[in-house]
Design an enzyme around this catalytic site. Structure first.
Site, PDB file in Angstrom:
ATOM      1  N   THR A   8      39.605  83.313  18.720  1.00  0.00           N
ATOM      2  CA  THR A   8      39.925  83.384  17.298  1.00  0.00           C
ATOM      3  C   THR A   8      39.100  84.475  16.635  1.00  0.00           C
ATOM      4  O   THR A   8      39.574  85.211  15.768  1.00  0.00           O
ATOM      5  CB  THR A   8      39.646  82.029  16.622  1.00  0.00           C
ATOM      6  N   LYS A  23      27.283  77.899  19.452  1.00  0.00           N
ATOM      7  CA  LYS A  23      26.898  77.373  20.762  1.00  0.00           C
ATOM      8  C   LYS A  23      27.767  77.943  21.874  1.00  0.00           C
ATOM      9  O   LYS A  23      27.326  78.067  23.016  1.00  0.00           O
ATOM     10  CB  LYS A  23      26.967  75.847  20.753  1.00  0.00           C
ATOM     11  N   ASP A  24      29.010  78.294  21.555  1.00  0.00           N
ATOM     12  CA  ASP A  24      29.863  78.930  22.553  1.00  0.00           C
ATOM     13  C   ASP A  24      29.360  80.321  22.891  1.00  0.00           C
ATOM     14  O   ASP A  24      29.390  80.749  24.050  1.00  0.00           O
ATOM     15  CB  ASP A  24      31.318  78.978  22.078  1.00  0.00           C
ATOM     16  N   ARG A  25      28.845  81.033  21.889  1.00  0.00           N
ATOM     17  CA  ARG A  25      28.274  82.365  22.125  1.00  0.00           C
ATOM     18  C   ARG A  25      27.060  82.258  23.046  1.00  0.00           C
ATOM     19  O   ARG A  25      26.913  83.024  24.003  1.00  0.00           O
ATOM     20  CB  ARG A  25      27.863  83.012  20.807  1.00  0.00           C
ATOM     21  N   TYR A  42      17.594  85.915  18.576  1.00  0.00           N
ATOM     22  CA  TYR A  42      18.448  85.803  17.398  1.00  0.00           C
ATOM     23  C   TYR A  42      17.616  85.250  16.249  1.00  0.00           C
ATOM     24  O   TYR A  42      16.896  84.269  16.405  1.00  0.00           O
ATOM     25  CB  TYR A  42      19.613  84.863  17.716  1.00  0.00           C
ATOM     26  N   ASP A  45      33.762  87.771  24.131  1.00  0.00           N
ATOM     27  CA  ASP A  45      34.574  86.551  24.072  1.00  0.00           C
ATOM     28  C   ASP A  45      35.736  86.813  23.129  1.00  0.00           C
ATOM     29  O   ASP A  45      35.556  86.954  21.916  1.00  0.00           O
ATOM     30  CB  ASP A  45      33.725  85.377  23.570  1.00  0.00           C
ATOM     31  N   VAL A  82      38.342  59.092  24.382  1.00  0.00           N
ATOM     32  CA  VAL A  82      38.702  60.072  25.411  1.00  0.00           C
ATOM     33  C   VAL A  82      37.661  60.108  26.518  1.00  0.00           C
ATOM     34  O   VAL A  82      37.997  60.102  27.705  1.00  0.00           O
ATOM     35  CB  VAL A  82      38.862  61.477  24.786  1.00  0.00           C
ATOM     36  N   ILE A  83      36.394  60.138  26.129  1.00  0.00           N
ATOM     37  CA  ILE A  83      35.340  60.331  27.124  1.00  0.00           C
ATOM     38  C   ILE A  83      35.068  59.084  27.946  1.00  0.00           C
ATOM     39  O   ILE A  83      34.686  59.178  29.121  1.00  0.00           O
ATOM     40  CB  ILE A  83      34.039  60.815  26.436  1.00  0.00           C
ATOM     41  N   PHE A 129      38.905  64.656  20.268  1.00  0.00           N
ATOM     42  CA  PHE A 129      37.921  64.263  21.277  1.00  0.00           C
ATOM     43  C   PHE A 129      36.947  63.275  20.672  1.00  0.00           C
ATOM     44  O   PHE A 129      36.409  63.492  19.590  1.00  0.00           O
ATOM     45  CB  PHE A 129      37.156  65.493  21.776  1.00  0.00           C
TER      46      PHE A 129
END
Length: 221
Positions: A98, A73-75, A65, A95, A14-15, A10
């Protein structure tokens, strides 16, 4: 219009065509790898409003946290997405990718933190890599309670172990939060959805929902 795409690599190449095709005017970038400075510069120059998600970005939830700079950042996005879809609720976000992450956000909108555990594929690979005789296996649709061969023993041990782990977190947290809602997301979310004895919301796009909410929140404010 809603659309989602998956790319092995990416960057600007691509963008750029996506921005032209969809006439994008605002966007958010979240990454768990090294930042692509060329891409950042391109997005900042082309978008009317752009957010690069880091620990300094304003959020619609309160984060307790202790090390926000290291918080995935996904969390964070998954928690925001769940809070947006079910506001005013105590929520556990699981989640299953992996790694398997467990995140708790209270009805007041306070994100307390969470835990990180090896994901299913990671566990299969670890057993193969760190032992001399255990083969590398993958998940199957039907997994027994007890294995009757080395392969099924690994499959049953890994899959059932994760199920007990997930159900254990849910049951323990419901002692303190009786009305706790559970969101399950990630690549293996639907695999585990039907195996858990506790009721859950399975939403594979929860992280994307959260990223969009963070973007909207910053545009609004």
């Amino acid at each position: 219009m809603e659309a989602s795409f998956v790319y092995k690599e990416f960057g600007v190449s691509v963008i750029a065509p996506l921005m032209e095709a969809y006439d994008l005017t605002q966007g958010i970038l979240s990454t768990v790898v090294d930042t692509d400075e060329e891409l950042l510069a391109f997005l900042r120059s082309k978008l009317r409003y752009f957010v690069f998600l880091n620990e300094d970005v304003a959020l619609p939830v309160s984060v307790q946290y202790e090390t926000p700079a290291t918080l995935g950042k996904d969390r964070l996005a998954a928690v925001v997405g769940a809070n947006y879809l079910q506001p005013g609720k105590d929520i556990l976000v699981i989640d299953a990718g992996t790694a398997i992450t467990y995140e708790l956000i209270e009805a007041s909108g306070i994100y307390l933190g969470g835990n990180i555990s090896p994901g299913m594929t990671t566990r299969f690979k670890a057993l193969n890599f760190f032992t001399k005789k255990l083969p590398l296996v993958t998940e199957q649709d039907n997994v027994p309670m007890l294995g009757t061969s080395t392969e099924t023993a690994i499959q049953a041990g890994v899959v059932n172990g994760i199920v007990y782990e997930m159900d254990g977190y849910i049951e323990e947290l419901r002692v303190k939060y009786p009305e706790l809602l559970v969101f399950l997301t990630g690549g293996h979310s639907f695999y585990f959805e039907r195996r858990l004895k506790n009721s859950i919301f399975a939403d594979i796009n929860l992280v994307l929902t959260g990223l969009n909410r963070i973007l909207e929140y910053n545009v609004e404010n």
